[in-house]
Scaffold this active site. Structure first.
Site, PDB file in Angstrom:
ATOM      1  N   GLU A   1       0.887  -1.155   0.000  1.00 50.72           N
ATOM      2  CA  GLU A   1       0.000   0.000   0.000  1.00 50.72           C
ATOM      3  C   GLU A   1       0.925   1.204   0.000  1.00 50.72           C
ATOM      4  O   GLU A   1       1.862   1.264   0.804  1.00 50.72           O
ATOM      5  CB  GLU A   1      -0.863   0.033   1.277  1.00 50.72           C
ATOM      6  CG  GLU A   1      -1.801   1.229   1.250  1.00 50.72           C
ATOM      7  CD  GLU A   1      -2.542   1.486   2.565  1.00 50.72           C
ATOM      8  OE1 GLU A   1      -2.186   0.861   3.581  1.00 50.72           O
ATOM      9  OE2 GLU A   1      -3.463   2.324   2.555  1.00 50.72           O
TER      10      GLU A   1
ATOM     11  N   ARG B   1       5.628 -12.683   9.520  1.00 49.31           N
ATOM     12  CA  ARG B   1       6.295 -11.430   9.185  1.00 49.31           C
ATOM     13  C   ARG B   1       7.614 -11.362   9.937  1.00 49.31           C
ATOM     14  O   ARG B   1       7.847 -12.100  10.887  1.00 49.31           O
ATOM     15  CB  ARG B   1       5.402 -10.246   9.526  1.00 49.31           C
ATOM     16  CG  ARG B   1       5.174 -10.052  11.014  1.00 49.31           C
ATOM     17  CD  ARG B   1       4.182  -8.918  11.282  1.00 49.31           C
ATOM     18  NE  ARG B   1       4.365  -7.815  10.360  1.00 49.31           N
ATOM     19  CZ  ARG B   1       3.354  -7.092   9.856  1.00 49.31           C
ATOM     20  NH1 ARG B   1       2.119  -7.369  10.190  1.00 49.31           N
ATOM     21  NH2 ARG B   1       3.603  -6.091   9.047  1.00 49.31           N
TER      22      ARG B   1
ATOM     23  N   LYS C   1       4.740   0.183  10.069  1.00 47.47           N
ATOM     24  CA  LYS C   1       4.802   1.447   9.334  1.00 47.47           C
ATOM     25  C   LYS C   1       4.235   2.586  10.182  1.00 47.47           C
ATOM     26  O   LYS C   1       4.705   3.714  10.103  1.00 47.47           O
ATOM     27  CB  LYS C   1       3.999   1.331   8.029  1.00 47.47           C
ATOM     28  CG  LYS C   1       4.835   0.812   6.866  1.00 47.47           C
ATOM     29  CD  LYS C   1       4.187   1.120   5.530  1.00 47.47           C
ATOM     30  CE  LYS C   1       3.220   0.031   5.118  1.00 47.47           C
ATOM     31  NZ  LYS C   1       2.696   0.203   3.749  1.00 47.47           N
TER      32      LYS C   1
END
Length: 561
Positions: free
Chosen positions: A37, A263, A273
RNA sequence: UGGGGCGUCGCCAAGCGGUAAGGCACCGGGUUUUGAUCCCGGCAUUCGUAGGUUCGAAUCCUGCCGCCCCAGCCA
């Protein structure tokens, strides 16, 4: 890519699945995708995903698409789509013509939504966000059906059309999938698939007043692109039933398989983020590319090479268990890479003056140093040797312990590539105890570092000519946080765990002349110190060259501070 | 007290019923004009735990314990 890996590592579970699907004939080619994104910069966690998706494509003769998941214009921006492309390329991957945007599918996505409404699988809901939360139920109690759930197809169609036209304010209406409010999986309790957002989109401008949600968009985008294996992280496991529901309900021609993996987490840093953004916006760091950040741009500025990051991703592997990899593993990869690639130079970070009493006052003698001790092909360089030199303050002790291999009263050491020098005396500030200068004598027969009589000295230290050396600024970077897991204690704000010593700026450092020949971003080893690169972003500041420490050399000598 | 995952050496991670790979870290030793690099050697009788199945289990079954994720009109 200069990666010749002949290693026969066993396949991770994802590559096994792909191998099986290829062997069984289910797919004739694997098509993966990296779907960021554009709402922030890429970090080392994304690198893991990039190496996986593009790596699979490379290994199985497949294709990997780069797709921007740009369905939330309120958080996204073109600067991010640009930085992401730059970073993926820099890491060494090529998407060729295969660059896509979820926003390119908005028209098709809208048509699919209409289909869902027509087949009675979606409805327009007017519950407020608060009501929606109440109706959703809890982890242990089922939800309640929305009073708007049984509107007629005609009414839903009309309302959805009006949502699209911008007739309603944000938050007033949403389109929901009609699934099962009693499902133990919250994601299946009539999830929102479209919401009204009166935001300017960086690609579609003001064309849309409604935007599709991730769960609805992602599976259809994968399907539209013919993705065979849709790889994502563990937190999406609970979303897989919804991913499958949308494709099954729409009876799409193909149905990509979503597979989840763990992850990446590293010690002494944070990866989300949101938190990285917080540090940038709060000026806790100097931007997304601050060398202390584990963003791709930060790593690049720190001096990490694409190969070191790829190798890192390869050595940590792919699994499904939550893990936190030691920062040492990443550091090991950059040392391995730079040990081979970086030329050697000398730079004194914290100088103290040495005066060679028996060396002619104005003489400038040239000595030669190897650019790379293990690789003669890298050639040599000349180093000016003069009466006054600088050595590391650490390399002299008035009363050293016996195992100290450096300079001290009564000792003789080798100045690397220069001469053997013998301690004579030293002067210090009686008030502060600071060593002001050290007097030595040199052995004129030992040029280059070896005496004709073959005598051994305990240590070799680096040095720079006081008259020919060039002043530089050196940023000594260290881990950003003081603790292994800054997020472990929920009662402590992660920002309070920042390491105040994460950057120490050395302004007195002095380097050998050859260092000014470097290109911005180029890496070198400062012998006995570590790997450094000329800052690629700001190679000069206040008319002095600026170096960033990438990583220290491994040090088995316990520093007694 | 719902659902979905995960538990193999300090940290990662192979293992897919036949008797515990590898990497990092660590500890020894050798080489060395970087206390670097390099090179040798060491490093889980044991796989969260308790039972069961089997000639044989880390691998199959059952119970228990622990950790992670999910109640955004974020992705």
């Amino acid at each position: 890519m200069e990666n010749t890996d002949t290693d026969k590592r066993p396949l991770d579970f994802i590559r096994q699945i792909i191998t099986d699907d290829l062997n069984s004939g289910k797919h004739k080619q694997s098509i993966t995708r990296f779907p960021p994104e554009p709402n922030g910069f890429l970090h080392i966690g994304h690198a893991k995903s990039i190496c996986l998706n593009f790596g699979v494509a490379g290994e199985f003769n497949g294709i990997c698409h780069l797709r921007f998941d740009d369905t939330n214009p309120s958080k996204e921006d073109v600067t991010y789509v640009e930085s992401i492309q730059k970073d993926v390329k820099w890491l060494g991957f090529d998407w060729g013509e295969q660059i896509f945007f979820a926003s390119d599918y908005f028209d098709k996505l809208y048509d699919f939504a209409v289909q869902l409404i027509e087949s009675g699988h979606a409805f327009v809901c007017q519950l407020t966000p608060e009501q929606m939360r109440e109706y959703r139920g809890t982890l242990t109690e089922p939800g309640k059906e929305s009073p708007y759930r049984n509107r007629s197809v005609q009414e839903n169609l009309a309302l959805f059309q009006r949502m699209k036209n911008g007739d309603f304010p944000e938050g007033s209406h949403v389109l929901r999938a009609k699934i099962d409010m009693g499902s133990p999986n919250l994601n299946m309790r009539d999830p929102v698939i479209y919401r009204i957002l009166k935001a300017h989109h960086h690609r579609t401008g003001d064309k849309w007043q409604i935007y599709p949600m991730y769960d609805y968009t992602h599976c259809l985008s994968d399907m539209l692109e013919g993705i065979t294996h849709s790889l994502c992280t563990l937190e999406f496991q609970d979303h897989r039933p919804l991913y499958d529901w949308v494709l099954d309900t729409l009876k799409t021609p193909c149905h990509p398989k979503q597979i989840e993996f763990a992850r990446l987490n590293l010690t002494y840093t944070v990866m989300s983020k949101r938190k990285l953004l917080q540090m940038v916006e709060g000026n806790y760091v100097d931007g997304w590319d601050d060398p202390r950040m584990l963003t791709i741009s930060g790593l690049r500025r720190r001096g990490y090479t694409p190969a070191s990051i790829r190798n890192f991703c390869k050595t940590i592997g792919i699994g499904k268990s939550d893990s936190r990899i030691s920062m040492g593993v990443l550091e090991n990869e950059i040392r391995n890479d730079l040990n081979v690639k970086a030329e050697r130079r000398m730079c004194v970070l914290d100088p103290v003056k040495v005066i060679i009493d028996n060396f002619p006052d104005d003489r400038i003698e040239e000595v030669t140093g190897k650019n790379h001790p293990q690789d003669p092909d890298r050639g040599e360089r000349s180093l000016p040797f003069t009466k006054e030199l600088f050595i590391e303050r650490d390399d002299f002790m008035e009363d050293p312990p016996k195992k100290y291999h450096r300079l001290g009263p009564g000792r003789e050491v080798r100045l690397r590539y220069g001469y053997l020098i013998q301690y004579a005396s030293h002067v210090k500030d009686e008030q502060t105890g600071e060593i002001l200068e050290i007097h030595c004598t040199y052995d004129p027969e030992s040029k280059g570092g070896t005496a004709p009589d073959g005598r051994k000295v305990k240590g070799t230290i680096h040095w720079v000519s006081a008259v020919k050396g060039v002043p530089v600024t050196v940023n000594m970077y260290d881990r950003l946080f003081k603790v292994e897991d800054p997020e472990e204690d929920k009662d402590i704000d992660f920002l309070e765990q920042l390491n105040p010593q994460s950057r120490i700026v050395l302004t007195q450092a002095i380097a050998e002349p050859a260092l000014v020949l470097l290109q911005p971003g180029e890496s070198v080893q400062f012998e006995r110190q570590g790997y450094f690169c000329l800052d690629p972003v700001q190679p000069k500041k206040d008319n002095k060259f600026v170096f960033n420490r990438t990583v220290t050399l491994r040090d088995s000598w316990e520093k007694t501070s």
